[in-house]
Scaffold this active site. Structure first.
Site, mmCIF file in Angstrom:
data_model
loop_
_atom_site.group_PDB
_atom_site.id
_atom_site.type_symbol
_atom_site.label_atom_id
_atom_site.label_comp_id
_atom_site.label_asym_id
_atom_site.label_seq_id
_atom_site.Cartn_x
_atom_site.Cartn_y
_atom_site.Cartn_z
ATOM 1 N N ASP A 2 0.819 -1.212 0.000
ATOM 2 C CA ASP A 2 0.000 0.000 0.000
ATOM 3 C C ASP A 2 0.854 1.263 0.000
ATOM 4 O OD1 ASP A 2 -2.344 1.362 -0.054
ATOM 5 O OD2 ASP A 2 -2.767 1.166 2.089
ATOM 6 N N GLY A 3 0.288 2.305 -0.587
ATOM 7 C CA GLY A 3 0.908 3.631 -0.498
ATOM 8 C C GLY A 3 1.544 4.126 -1.781
ATOM 9 N N TRP A 7 2.663 8.033 -2.261
ATOM 10 C CA TRP A 7 4.106 8.226 -2.473
ATOM 11 C C TRP A 7 4.332 9.138 -3.673
ATOM 12 C CZ3 TRP A 7 7.515 7.265 -6.448
ATOM 13 C CH2 TRP A 7 8.883 7.238 -6.130
ATOM 14 N N ARG A 15 -0.356 9.296 -9.831
ATOM 15 C CA ARG A 15 -0.403 8.066 -9.030
ATOM 16 C C ARG A 15 0.300 6.900 -9.713
ATOM 17 N NH1 ARG A 15 -3.911 7.220 -5.112
ATOM 18 N NH2 ARG A 15 -4.135 5.081 -5.819
ATOM 19 N N HIS A 19 2.881 3.500 -8.841
ATOM 20 C CA HIS A 19 2.703 2.072 -9.161
ATOM 21 C C HIS A 19 3.926 1.533 -9.898
ATOM 22 C CE1 HIS A 19 -1.263 2.182 -7.628
ATOM 23 N NE2 HIS A 19 -1.812 2.846 -8.619
ATOM 24 N N SER A 47 -7.257 -5.510 -5.004
ATOM 25 C CA SER A 47 -8.404 -6.026 -4.240
ATOM 26 C C SER A 47 -9.675 -5.972 -5.078
ATOM 27 C CB SER A 47 -8.600 -5.191 -2.968
ATOM 28 O OG SER A 47 -9.131 -3.924 -3.292
ATOM 29 N N THR A 48 -10.685 -6.680 -4.622
ATOM 30 C CA THR A 48 -11.984 -6.629 -5.320
ATOM 31 C C THR A 48 -12.495 -5.183 -5.356
ATOM 32 O OG1 THR A 48 -12.988 -7.252 -3.208
ATOM 33 C CG2 THR A 48 -12.758 -8.985 -4.820
ATOM 34 N N ARG A 53 -11.405 1.924 -9.391
ATOM 35 C CA ARG A 53 -10.449 2.981 -9.765
ATOM 36 C C ARG A 53 -10.618 3.388 -11.233
ATOM 37 N NH1 ARG A 53 -4.926 2.267 -6.298
ATOM 38 N NH2 ARG A 53 -5.989 1.894 -4.323
ATOM 39 N N LEU A 113 10.106 -21.158 -2.481
ATOM 40 C CA LEU A 113 9.140 -20.151 -2.021
ATOM 41 C C LEU A 113 7.819 -20.263 -2.777
ATOM 42 C CD1 LEU A 113 8.530 -17.435 -0.468
ATOM 43 C CD2 LEU A 113 9.359 -16.267 -2.508
ATOM 44 N N SER A 183 -8.284 -4.479 5.643
ATOM 45 C CA SER A 183 -8.730 -4.277 4.254
ATOM 46 C C SER A 183 -9.034 -5.580 3.508
ATOM 47 C CB SER A 183 -7.708 -3.450 3.476
ATOM 48 O OG SER A 183 -7.605 -2.154 4.023
HETATM 49 C C1 IPE Z 1 -0.927 0.360 -4.160
HETATM 50 O O1 IPE Z 1 -1.115 1.517 -3.448
HETATM 51 C C2 IPE Z 1 -1.966 -0.680 -3.976
HETATM 52 C C3 IPE Z 1 -2.696 -1.015 -5.231
HETATM 53 C C4 IPE Z 1 -3.984 -1.100 -5.248
HETATM 54 C C5 IPE Z 1 -1.968 -1.283 -6.468
HETATM 55 P P1 IPE Z 1 -2.380 2.462 -3.572
HETATM 56 O O2 IPE Z 1 -2.710 2.690 -5.008
HETATM 57 O O3 IPE Z 1 -3.468 1.932 -2.738
HETATM 58 O O4 IPE Z 1 -1.797 3.796 -2.963
HETATM 59 P P2 IPE Z 1 -2.532 4.812 -1.993
HETATM 60 O O5 IPE Z 1 -3.125 4.018 -0.880
HETATM 61 O O6 IPE Z 1 -3.575 5.518 -2.805
HETATM 62 O O7 IPE Z 1 -1.438 5.725 -1.541
HETATM 63 MG MG MG Z 2 -4.118 2.211 -0.827
#
Ligand code: IPE
Ligand code: MG
Length: 244
Positions: A2-3, A7, A15, A19, A47-48, A53, A113, A183
């Site tokens: 996440d993030g 970032w 955004r 990624h 995620s579902t 988005r 792994l 989540s």
């Molecule tokens: C990556 O972070 C998680 C994915 C869904 C690919 P986010 O896209 O959720 O980033 P934030 O939470 O908006 O910062």
């Molecule tokens: Mg997020």
């Protein structure tokens, strides 16, 4: 993982820039997890709920997933990594399947792994699906409701993680980006997991952060609802090698 978005936004970038940077962190983390003797690693990639988005962001995410698979298949194979997808694979595009299928197949004999990508994954959906499949087995006489009363772990066989067997029980969940939520991630499997929350956003997550999280895990006493266990009980399967 996440993030990514935050970032990038903190750097006044779109955004998707986050990624792209975030996806470049998967390779070193997977390699290090393997080196440390982690037996199973599940990356929550999509995620579902992420389907809501914007289309442009979604198409970048799928492109990055395909790119990762194409680029890394050789190294994953060399390192004996097995790859699985957990989630609603039927919702993924045919372009994603076209890349995914052959890579999953190619790595399917590997015994190192166990790497899982949670894609279009939602734990409630997974549990509801498991309940439905169990009910169907009851209707066709393969199971009876009483089986589940006797042994709740039977439900494991109906989850997307079923092939992982005992490894489907999560030991450690690491959540990046400062959020302190589950989540909808592995709700059943993480019933007794230890959680490590870090403010670091995924694109900044390094091998040192991984090692620190594992060390934090190793210092916790896991009682599984019981009473105190010997102090040695929670040592990581392999001692964490020193960085040099
Ligand atoms: C990556 O972070 C998680 C994915 C869904 C690919 P986010 O896209 O959720 O980033 P934030 O939470 O908006 O910062
Ligand atoms: Mg997020």
């Amino acid at each position: 993982m996440d993030g990514n978005g935050r970032w990038a936004q903190r750097r006044f970038r779109p955004r998707v820039f986050g990624h792209i940077r975030g996806s470049s962190k998967i390779k070193p983390i997977v390699r290090e997890a393997n080196r440390l003797g982690v037996q199973a690693l599940t990356l929550y990639a999509f995620s579902t709920e992420n389907w809501s988005r914007p289309e442009a962001e979604l198409s970048v995410l799928w492109r990055l997933l395909k790119k990762y698979l194409i680029r890394e298949a050789d190294e994953l194979d060399r390192n004996n990594v097995r790859l699985r997808i957990i989630g609603e694979s039927e919702r993924l595009g045919s372009d994603v399947h076209a890349v995914l299928g052959p890579v999953v197949e190619r790595l399917s004999k590997n015994t190192g792994l166990q790497l899982n990508f949670a894609v279009s994954y939602g734990s409630r959906r997974e549990i509801a699906r498991a309940a439905r499949l169990f009910a169907l087995d009851c209707m066709n006489g393969k199971r009876s409701p009483e089986d589940l009363a006797k042994n709740e772990t039977l439900l494991n066989d109906y989850l997307w993680t079923s092939e992982l067997g005992a490894l489907s029980d999560v030991d450690l969940v690491i959540r990046t980006s400062g959020e302190k939520r589950v989540s909808n991630f592995l709700l059943w499997q993480a019933a007794y997991a230890e959680f490590v929350f870090t403010d670091v956003c995924w694109p900044d997550f390094t091998l040192e952060h991984l090692t620190a999280a594992i060390q934090e895990y190793s210092s916790r006493e896991r009682r599984f609802g019981g009473v105190s266990a010997p102090a040695t009980q929670n040592v990581w399967p392999n001692p964490v090698p020193q960085q040099n």
